[in-house]
Design a protein around this motif. Structure first.
Motif, PDB file in Angstrom:
ATOM      1  N   ARG A 254      24.651 -64.011 -45.875  1.00  8.77           N
ATOM      2  CA  ARG A 254      23.805 -65.143 -46.276  1.00  8.77           C
ATOM      3  C   ARG A 254      23.264 -64.996 -47.691  1.00  8.77           C
ATOM      4  NH1 ARG A 254      21.382 -64.514 -41.424  1.00  8.77           N
ATOM      5  NH2 ARG A 254      19.595 -63.540 -42.397  1.00  8.77           N
ATOM      6  N   SER A 255      22.703 -63.827 -47.988  1.00  9.65           N
ATOM      7  CA  SER A 255      21.955 -63.689 -49.241  1.00  9.65           C
ATOM      8  C   SER A 255      22.591 -62.756 -50.264  1.00  9.65           C
ATOM      9  CB  SER A 255      20.542 -63.180 -48.943  1.00  9.65           C
ATOM     10  OG  SER A 255      20.602 -61.829 -48.496  1.00  9.65           O
ATOM     11  N   GLY A 256      23.562 -61.953 -49.829  1.00  7.54           N
ATOM     12  CA  GLY A 256      24.160 -60.992 -50.753  1.00  7.54           C
ATOM     13  C   GLY A 256      23.317 -59.747 -50.949  1.00  7.54           C
ATOM     14  N   GLN A 257      22.235 -59.602 -50.173  1.00 11.27           N
ATOM     15  CA  GLN A 257      21.360 -58.435 -50.289  1.00 11.27           C
ATOM     16  C   GLN A 257      21.070 -57.856 -48.917  1.00 11.27           C
ATOM     17  OE1 GLN A 257      17.868 -59.829 -52.296  1.00 11.27           O
ATOM     18  NE2 GLN A 257      18.829 -59.710 -54.298  1.00 11.27           N
ATOM     19  N   PHE A 258      20.763 -56.554 -48.902  1.00 11.98           N
ATOM     20  CA  PHE A 258      20.352 -55.905 -47.660  1.00 11.98           C
ATOM     21  C   PHE A 258      18.843 -56.061 -47.515  1.00 11.98           C
ATOM     22  CE2 PHE A 258      24.174 -53.227 -48.427  1.00 11.98           C
ATOM     23  CZ  PHE A 258      24.828 -53.518 -47.242  1.00 11.98           C
ATOM     24  N   PRO A 259      18.392 -56.737 -46.481  1.00 14.75           N
ATOM     25  CA  PRO A 259      16.951 -56.858 -46.261  1.00 14.75           C
ATOM     26  C   PRO A 259      16.413 -55.614 -45.558  1.00 14.75           C
ATOM     27  CG  PRO A 259      18.097 -57.988 -44.529  1.00 14.75           C
ATOM     28  CD  PRO A 259      19.155 -57.463 -45.476  1.00 14.75           C
ATOM     29  N   ALA A 260      15.108 -55.432 -45.582  1.00 13.86           N
ATOM     30  CA  ALA A 260      14.471 -54.361 -44.824  1.00 13.86           C
ATOM     31  C   ALA A 260      14.280 -54.870 -43.401  1.00 13.86           C
ATOM     32  CB  ALA A 260      13.137 -53.989 -45.455  1.00 13.86           C
ATOM     33  N   LEU A 261      15.086 -54.390 -42.482  1.00 10.00           N
ATOM     34  CA  LEU A 261      15.014 -54.823 -41.085  1.00 10.00           C
ATOM     35  C   LEU A 261      14.602 -53.649 -40.205  1.00 10.00           C
ATOM     36  CD1 LEU A 261      18.378 -56.795 -40.806  1.00 10.00           C
ATOM     37  CD2 LEU A 261      16.085 -57.753 -41.038  1.00 10.00           C
ATOM     38  N   ARG A 262      13.730 -53.904 -39.266  1.00  5.29           N
ATOM     39  CA  ARG A 262      13.314 -52.876 -38.313  1.00  5.29           C
ATOM     40  C   ARG A 262      14.307 -52.830 -37.160  1.00  5.29           C
ATOM     41  NH1 ARG A 262       8.764 -50.560 -38.559  1.00  5.29           N
ATOM     42  NH2 ARG A 262       8.608 -50.247 -36.321  1.00  5.29           N
ATOM     43  N   TYR A 263      14.461 -51.643 -36.587  1.00  6.17           N
ATOM     44  CA  TYR A 263      15.337 -51.497 -35.426  1.00  6.17           C
ATOM     45  C   TYR A 263      14.701 -52.061 -34.164  1.00  6.17           C
ATOM     46  CZ  TYR A 263      19.144 -48.791 -37.329  1.00  6.17           C
ATOM     47  OH  TYR A 263      20.256 -48.417 -38.012  1.00  6.17           O
ATOM     48  N   ARG A 264      13.390 -51.997 -34.073  1.00  5.99           N
ATOM     49  CA  ARG A 264      12.704 -52.413 -32.861  1.00  5.99           C
ATOM     50  C   ARG A 264      11.275 -52.802 -33.200  1.00  5.99           C
ATOM     51  NH1 ARG A 264      14.268 -47.687 -32.644  1.00  5.99           N
ATOM     52  NH2 ARG A 264      12.952 -46.137 -33.572  1.00  5.99           N
ATOM     53  N   PRO A 265      10.577 -53.459 -32.285  1.00  8.36           N
ATOM     54  CA  PRO A 265       9.176 -53.818 -32.546  1.00  8.36           C
ATOM     55  C   PRO A 265       8.304 -52.586 -32.775  1.00  8.36           C
ATOM     56  CG  PRO A 265      10.018 -55.003 -30.634  1.00  8.36           C
ATOM     57  CD  PRO A 265      11.059 -53.981 -30.996  1.00  8.36           C
ATOM     58  N   ARG A 266       7.276 -52.743 -33.577  1.00  5.22           N
ATOM     59  CA  ARG A 266       6.351 -51.637 -33.864  1.00  5.22           C
ATOM     60  C   ARG A 266       5.725 -51.074 -32.589  1.00  5.22           C
ATOM     61  NH1 ARG A 266       5.544 -51.347 -39.357  1.00  5.22           N
ATOM     62  NH2 ARG A 266       5.964 -53.263 -40.491  1.00  5.22           N
ATOM     63  N   LEU A 267       5.557 -51.890 -31.570  1.00 11.17           N
ATOM     64  CA  LEU A 267       4.993 -51.423 -30.306  1.00 11.17           C
ATOM     65  C   LEU A 267       5.799 -50.254 -29.751  1.00 11.17           C
ATOM     66  CD1 LEU A 267       3.135 -51.629 -27.826  1.00 11.17           C
ATOM     67  CD2 LEU A 267       4.729 -53.341 -26.916  1.00 11.17           C
ATOM     68  N   TYR A 268       7.125 -50.313 -29.836  1.00 10.09           N
ATOM     69  CA  TYR A 268       7.957 -49.227 -29.320  1.00 10.09           C
ATOM     70  C   TYR A 268       7.703 -47.933 -30.088  1.00 10.09           C
ATOM     71  CZ  TYR A 268      10.678 -52.691 -26.702  1.00 10.09           C
ATOM     72  OH  TYR A 268      11.090 -53.671 -25.852  1.00 10.09           O
ATOM     73  N   ASP A 269       7.518 -48.040 -31.398  1.00 12.74           N
ATOM     74  CA  ASP A 269       7.206 -46.844 -32.185  1.00 12.74           C
ATOM     75  C   ASP A 269       5.870 -46.251 -31.746  1.00 12.74           C
ATOM     76  OD1 ASP A 269       9.557 -47.167 -33.624  1.00 12.74           O
ATOM     77  OD2 ASP A 269       8.574 -48.290 -35.226  1.00 12.74           O
ATOM     78  N   ALA A 270       4.895 -47.121 -31.482  1.00 15.64           N
ATOM     79  CA  ALA A 270       3.585 -46.649 -31.033  1.00 15.64           C
ATOM     80  C   ALA A 270       3.698 -45.978 -29.664  1.00 15.64           C
ATOM     81  CB  ALA A 270       2.601 -47.810 -30.977  1.00 15.64           C
ATOM     82  N   LEU A 271       4.495 -46.549 -28.769  1.00 20.22           N
ATOM     83  CA  LEU A 271       4.665 -45.942 -27.457  1.00 20.22           C
ATOM     84  C   LEU A 271       5.365 -44.584 -27.556  1.00 20.22           C
ATOM     85  CD1 LEU A 271       5.688 -49.064 -25.363  1.00 20.22           C
ATOM     86  CD2 LEU A 271       3.528 -47.807 -25.255  1.00 20.22           C
ATOM     87  N   ASP A 272       6.392 -44.478 -28.394  1.00 21.02           N
ATOM     88  CA  ASP A 272       7.056 -43.203 -28.597  1.00 21.02           C
ATOM     89  C   ASP A 272       6.071 -42.163 -29.118  1.00 21.02           C
ATOM     90  OD1 ASP A 272       9.475 -44.131 -27.713  1.00 21.02           O
ATOM     91  OD2 ASP A 272      10.355 -44.367 -29.717  1.00 21.02           O
ATOM     92  N   ALA A 273       5.256 -42.548 -30.100  1.00 16.56           N
ATOM     93  CA  ALA A 273       4.272 -41.612 -30.661  1.00 16.56           C
ATOM     94  C   ALA A 273       3.287 -41.169 -29.579  1.00 16.56           C
ATOM     95  CB  ALA A 273       3.548 -42.258 -31.826  1.00 16.56           C
ATOM     96  N   LEU A 274       2.882 -42.090 -28.712  1.00 17.81           N
ATOM     97  CA  LEU A 274       1.939 -41.768 -27.647  1.00 17.81           C
ATOM     98  C   LEU A 274       2.553 -40.781 -26.659  1.00 17.81           C
ATOM     99  CD1 LEU A 274      -0.739 -42.399 -26.098  1.00 17.81           C
ATOM    100  CD2 LEU A 274       0.564 -44.182 -24.915  1.00 17.81           C
ATOM    101  N   PHE A 275       3.776 -41.039 -26.235  1.00 21.56           N
ATOM    102  CA  PHE A 275       4.410 -40.196 -25.222  1.00 21.56           C
ATOM    103  C   PHE A 275       4.863 -38.842 -25.759  1.00 21.56           C
ATOM    104  CE2 PHE A 275       5.431 -44.414 -23.196  1.00 21.56           C
ATOM    105  CZ  PHE A 275       4.491 -44.276 -22.200  1.00 21.56           C
ATOM    106  N   LEU A 276       5.114 -38.751 -27.042  1.00 21.04           N
ATOM    107  CA  LEU A 276       5.661 -37.506 -27.602  1.00 21.04           C
ATOM    108  C   LEU A 276       4.617 -36.621 -28.277  1.00 21.04           C
ATOM    109  CD1 LEU A 276       8.961 -38.952 -29.055  1.00 21.04           C
ATOM    110  CD2 LEU A 276       8.676 -37.556 -27.013  1.00 21.04           C
ATOM    111  N   HIS A 277       3.396 -37.089 -28.400  1.00 22.53           N
ATOM    112  CA  HIS A 277       2.371 -36.273 -29.076  1.00 22.53           C
ATOM    113  C   HIS A 277       1.212 -36.017 -28.178  1.00 22.53           C
ATOM    114  CE1 HIS A 277       4.409 -36.325 -32.913  1.00 22.53           C
ATOM    115  NE2 HIS A 277       4.681 -37.594 -32.681  1.00 22.53           N
TER     116      HIS A 277
END
Length: 86
Positions: free
Chosen positions: A63-86
């Motif tokens: 579409r644009s000829g550029q690589f956008p900054a895209l997340r792999y998953r919602p931020r909530l999943y990152d927060a849950l991973d941090a909670l369960f692993l720390h």
């Protein structure tokens, strides 16, 4: 006979399951896979996320000829991973 087999090759590996923020890159380059944060820290799953992310990158590049900054998953999943692993 189905019980007879010969092992031709064995593979071993390890997937780092660290919860680290994805590295951002300069315009024109896209970080992919584990370096971009594809693996879920709590599970190690990455394959499906990498496939979806690659498809989204390809569509955006077309579409644009550029690589956008895209997340792999919602931020909530990152927060849950941090909670369960720390």
């Amino acid at each position: 006979d189905i019980r007879m087999h010969q092992v031709l090759h064995e593979e071993h590996g390890a997937i780092p399951l660290e919860v680290t923020p994805p590295r951002m890159t300069d315009a024109g380059f896209a970080t992919l896979g584990l370096a971009a944060g594809a693996a879920r820290g709590a599970t190690g799953y990455a394959f499906a996320a990498i496939q979806r992310h690659s498809e989204r990158l390809a569509e955006a590049l077309e579409r644009s000829g550029q690589f956008p900054a895209l997340r792999y998953r919602p931020r909530l999943y990152d927060a849950l991973d941090a909670l369960f692993l720390h």
